[in-house]
Scaffold this active site. Structure first.
Site, PDB file in Angstrom:
ATOM      1  N   SER A 178       0.264  59.558 -61.388  1.00 59.05           N
ATOM      2  CA  SER A 178       0.472  58.235 -61.974  1.00 59.05           C
ATOM      3  C   SER A 178      -0.113  57.183 -61.040  1.00 59.05           C
ATOM      4  O   SER A 178      -1.294  57.224 -60.713  1.00 59.05           O
ATOM      5  CB  SER A 178       1.951  58.021 -62.259  1.00 59.05           C
ATOM      6  OG  SER A 178       2.162  56.918 -63.108  1.00 59.05           O
TER       7      SER A 178
ATOM      8  N   GLY B 274       4.745  55.373 -59.388  1.00 59.14           N
ATOM      9  CA  GLY B 274       5.454  54.107 -59.526  1.00 59.14           C
ATOM     10  C   GLY B 274       4.499  52.940 -59.619  1.00 59.14           C
ATOM     11  O   GLY B 274       4.840  51.828 -59.236  1.00 59.14           O
ATOM     12  N   GLY B 275       3.282  53.216 -60.141  1.00 53.49           N
ATOM     13  CA  GLY B 275       2.260  52.195 -60.130  1.00 53.49           C
ATOM     14  C   GLY B 275       1.980  51.786 -58.696  1.00 53.49           C
ATOM     15  O   GLY B 275       2.006  52.596 -57.766  1.00 53.49           O
TER      16      GLY B 275
END
Length: 538
Positions: free
Chosen positions: A214, A128-129
């Site tokens: 991510s 989710g960054g």
């Protein structure tokens, strides 16, 4: 790590003595564990002990480092997930379910035994960054099967995100010195907690691996760069976890401070009444800080990691202290990460085939003529060269797959691996996950790493699986979870279904292709990447 002290009334004490949170001190089959702050009673699932919502620190104020947990008396129940970081729909990101709080410093534990055994510890950092997500938002993150299979302790961490974790007020005094990186400092606090307490859960504090996908992978890179985290973990795994502006590099101090300055201006807050920011409604804070980011991005010529538009992302800041440098330096890799073995890679399709998953091409098939037309549109005069080099690099794939291979994340992966190898420190192991192309997309490997073959990834691949496909996915889950477990235990990824996995160097380009028939290849896509991005230096 230096902490900033605050004087507060014991407002948490009443909450910590509520009957809903505490139970009588008797063991009902779920092991009661004594940690430095008190006794915990969790749950048990098919032989795996679980402890959810365990506090590792307490954030009493915004934008400042968290404090140690207030000790409690009695036995605290740890059977429900804890609060997650504050998040807003104003950002355009999905908002996970669950109670939100600035005091979101809690973690979840899965362990095979409360028995004094020293098991490898695997600490999951969610994606989710640095803006959204949580440690428990999807079944793919459930650590039970991974813990059972590997006889390892699995931990997942909640921490502050977005404006709450990265608004830079460092220009306004010692209190807010670490405000730009307080979200990552939360993770450092969790690792310090693990060092002090994980032995009580059957874990080995001398064998801790941080892994994430991510944004979670970028968090691993930040930890490998920060001297504040040095010695708190021993190996790192980065899954699809870097872009050029988020992972290879992070935000500069001048740009970060400008966002802080403009946010205060937008809120009508000055240096003289700075603490008024503590009571600004969260959505108002989000709204005004987003405006500040856009203005700053225009001034500094910045673009969002995913959008490519003039904007900024919330992420760590290279402040010369918490982060002395970017993860990738001009001629090497961050000094703090030199002795940390790294397993790193990406998926063949990442974002490149999202139209097939949830866009206008979902469910469509294309004729040879249509494939050629699309290839021509994508690569122009280089079409034939690209297809030829793609099929050399990935001989089990088809011409149609050449439409959907990723460079956006793959190129930064090559840069990180090469610079890490240039250090001549701990080894780096590279991979490309190609199973199911063109649906080898962003996040699809997460449930496989956790040995949760039946769980959908956070972004569904949209494909209806036949029995044969399900068996193939199960095989991939066995392969990947085994390799990740091996790396966590020994520093080298191995699995019965894999050939020997050599460390990557700039000269050999050793990379594991992870598929139903995995193979170790050497510099397999270098020529392909040079055609696509001739000016990119890795």
């Amino acid at each position: 790590m230096k902490k900033i002290s605050f004087v507060f009334g014991l407002i948490a004490a009443a909450a910590l003595t509520s009957h809903s949170m505490f139970v009588e001190a008797k063991d009902t089959g779920n092991k009661i564990v004594q940690i430095e702050s008190g006794a915990l009673q969790g749950g048990v699932s098919d032989g795996i002990y679980t402890y959810f919502g365990v506090p590792y620190a307490e954030a009493h104020e915004r934008f400042v480092p968290a404090e140690k947990v207030t000790p409690w008396s009695g036995v605290r129940k740890a059977t429900e997930y804890g609060p997650i970081s504050l998040q807003s729909s104003l950002t355009g990101f999905p908002v996970p379910k669950g109670k939100q709080d600035n005091n979101a410093q809690n973690l979840n534990i899965w362990t095979p035994g409360i028995d004094g055994k020293k098991r490898a510890v695997m600490v999951w950092l969610h994606g989710g960054g640095f803006a959204t997500g949580s440690a428990q938002e999807t079944p793919a993150y459930n650590g039970e099967n991974l813990s059972r299979k590997g006889d390892v302790v699995v931990v997942s961490v909640n921490h502050r995100l977005n404006v709450m974790g990265h608004l830079d007020l460092s220009a306004y005094g010692e209190k807010y010195k670490y405000s730009a990186n307080v979200g990552i400092e939360d993770i450092v606090d969790s690792l310090e907690w693990i060092q002090k307490n994980i032995a009580s859960f059957g874990g080995d504090p001398k064998n801790v691996t941080v892994f994430g996908e991510s944004g979670g992978g970028a968090k691993v890179l930040a930890l490998m760069t920060s001297p504040h985290a040095k010695g708190l973990f021993h190996k790192g795994i980065v899954q699809s976890g870097a872009t050029e502006s988020m992972g290879v590099n992070f935000t500069t101090l001048p740009a970060s401070r400008r966002v802080g300055e403009l946010t205060l201006k937008n809120l009508g807050i000055t240096k003289n009444n700075l603490d008024a920011i503590q009571s600004v409604p969260y959505d108002k804070l989000v709204e005004e800080s987003m405006k500040a980011q856009v203005e700053t991005a225009g001034e500094f010529g910045l673009k969002g990691a995913l959008s490519g538009k003039v904007s900024m992302d919330w992420e760590p800041v290279v402040d010369g202290d918490f982060l002395p440098t970017n993860p990738v330096t001009p001629d090497s890799f961050a000094i703090a990460g030199k002795d940390i073995p790294l397993l790193i890679g990406s998926n063949l399709n990442e974002w490149a085939s999202m139209n097939l998953v949830m866009g206008p091409d979902k469910g469509k098939t294309f004729t040879e003529t249509e494939i050629d037309q699309r290839l021509q549109k994508a690569y122009g005069d280089n079409k034939d060269k690209v297809v030829a080099e793609f099929l050399k690099a990935f001989p089990t794939k088809t011409k149609a797959d050449a439409l959907y291979f990723d460079t956006f994340i793959r190129l930064p992966m090559l840069k990180i691996m090469s610079h890490k190898a240039d250090q001549n420190g701990a080894p780096v192991y590279g991979y490309v996950y190609t199973h199911g192309s063109p649906f080898a997309i962003h996040t699809v490997e997460i449930p496989l790493v956790f040995n949760n073959a039946d769980a959908e990834p956070p972004i569904p691949n949209g494909a209806v699986k036949s029995q044969a496909e399900k068996q193939a996915v199960s095989k991939m889950a066995d392969t990947m979870s085994s390799a990740w477990i091996s790396f966590a235990k020994t520093g080298k990824p191995e699995a019965a279904s894999l050939p020997a996995w050599e460390a990557y160097t700039r000269s050999n380009g050793a990379t594991m292709i992870l598929d139903t028939d995995s193979s170790l290849v050497y510099g397999h896509d270098r020529n392909l990447m040079k055609i696509i991005a001739p000016d990119y230096q890795w």
